[in-house]
Design a protein around this motif. Structure first.
Motif, short mmCIF file in Angstrom:
data_model
loop_
_atom_site.label_atom_id
_atom_site.label_comp_id
_atom_site.label_asym_id
_atom_site.label_seq_id
_atom_site.Cartn_x
_atom_site.Cartn_y
_atom_site.Cartn_z
N ARG A 93 43.45 20.61 49.21
CA ARG A 93 42.81 19.64 48.20
C ARG A 93 41.56 19.89 47.54
N LEU A 94 41.18 20.44 48.77
CA LEU A 94 40.15 21.23 48.45
C LEU A 94 39.85 22.52 47.58
N LEU A 95 40.77 23.05 48.04
CA LEU A 95 41.51 24.11 47.08
C LEU A 95 42.34 24.43 46.12
N HIS A 96 42.76 23.20 45.38
CA HIS A 96 42.78 22.62 44.56
C HIS A 96 41.66 22.63 43.29
N VAL A 97 40.84 21.53 43.79
CA VAL A 97 39.41 21.33 43.14
C VAL A 97 38.71 23.70 43.04
N PHE A 98 38.62 24.42 43.95
CA PHE A 98 38.85 25.17 43.88
C PHE A 98 39.16 26.14 42.14
N GLY A 101 38.25 24.90 38.86
CA GLY A 101 36.93 25.26 38.35
C GLY A 101 37.30 26.73 38.58
N GLY A 102 38.14 27.51 38.48
CA GLY A 102 38.45 28.69 37.98
C GLY A 102 37.61 29.50 38.94
N LEU A 103 37.64 28.83 40.14
CA LEU A 103 37.01 29.88 41.46
C LEU A 103 37.95 30.31 42.68
N ARG A 104 39.00 29.53 42.58
CA ARG A 104 39.85 30.10 44.00
C ARG A 104 40.13 31.98 43.58
N PRO A 105 40.11 32.74 42.40
CA PRO A 105 40.37 34.08 42.91
C PRO A 105 38.41 34.99 42.65
N VAL A 106 37.46 34.35 42.98
CA VAL A 106 36.44 34.84 42.50
C VAL A 106 36.14 34.86 44.73
N TYR A 107 36.29 34.65 45.30
CA TYR A 107 35.97 34.40 46.57
C TYR A 107 36.98 34.18 47.52
N SER A 108 36.61 34.56 49.35
CA SER A 108 36.78 35.15 49.90
C SER A 108 37.24 33.72 51.08
#
Length: 134
Positions: A93-98, A101-108
């Motif tokens: 659920r938290l990963l889905h929020v990232f 927000g378009g942020l999933r691919p820019v964080y490790s």
């Protein structure tokens, strides 16, 4: 340093050092009330000389846009100190929020703090952030 942090009326932000990484543990809802406490902890730790962080969201039950904004803000601050940031989060659920927000691919992202801190900090840093991870 071990188990130090910032506390609010009902919440706290824990921190410890593991394998060269400063782990910032957020076990409450990352929202308008709690996000500033996490940010204040990271700012204080940067002032103390810490540069390489794992943001532990494994115990966080909720993340909203204020929380995402705080994570982007601390990422920028860490970047100015030539540091690095990894996120420990196994909650879909938290990963889905990232992702929203378009942020999933820019964080490790890592499923646990142990996996995030398995290798000591290297030279990867945040110099080219936000880059899309492959």
């Amino acid at each position: 340093m071990s188990d130090q942090g910032v506390a609010g009326p009902h919440v706290s932000v824990g921190c410890r050092v593991t394998n060269g990484w400063t782990v910032v543990e957020a076990k409450d809802e990352i929202d308008i009330a709690f996000a500033p406490l996490v940010r204040a902890t990271v700012v204080r730790l940067l002032a103390e000389g810490h540069r390489h962080f794992v943001l532990d969201l494994c115990g966080a039950p909720f993340l909203d846009s204020m929380g995402l904004g705080m994570i982007v803000a601390v990422t920028k601050r860490i970047r100015t100190h030539h540091g690095s940031l990894r996120i420990a989060c196994d909650d879909q659920r938290l990963l889905h929020v990232f992702a929203l927000g378009g942020l999933r691919p820019v964080y490790s992202f890592h499923d646990s703090v142990e996996l995030a801190a398995e290798q000591p900090p290297g030279a990867e840093g945040l110099a080219d952030w936000p880059h899309v991870r492959g």
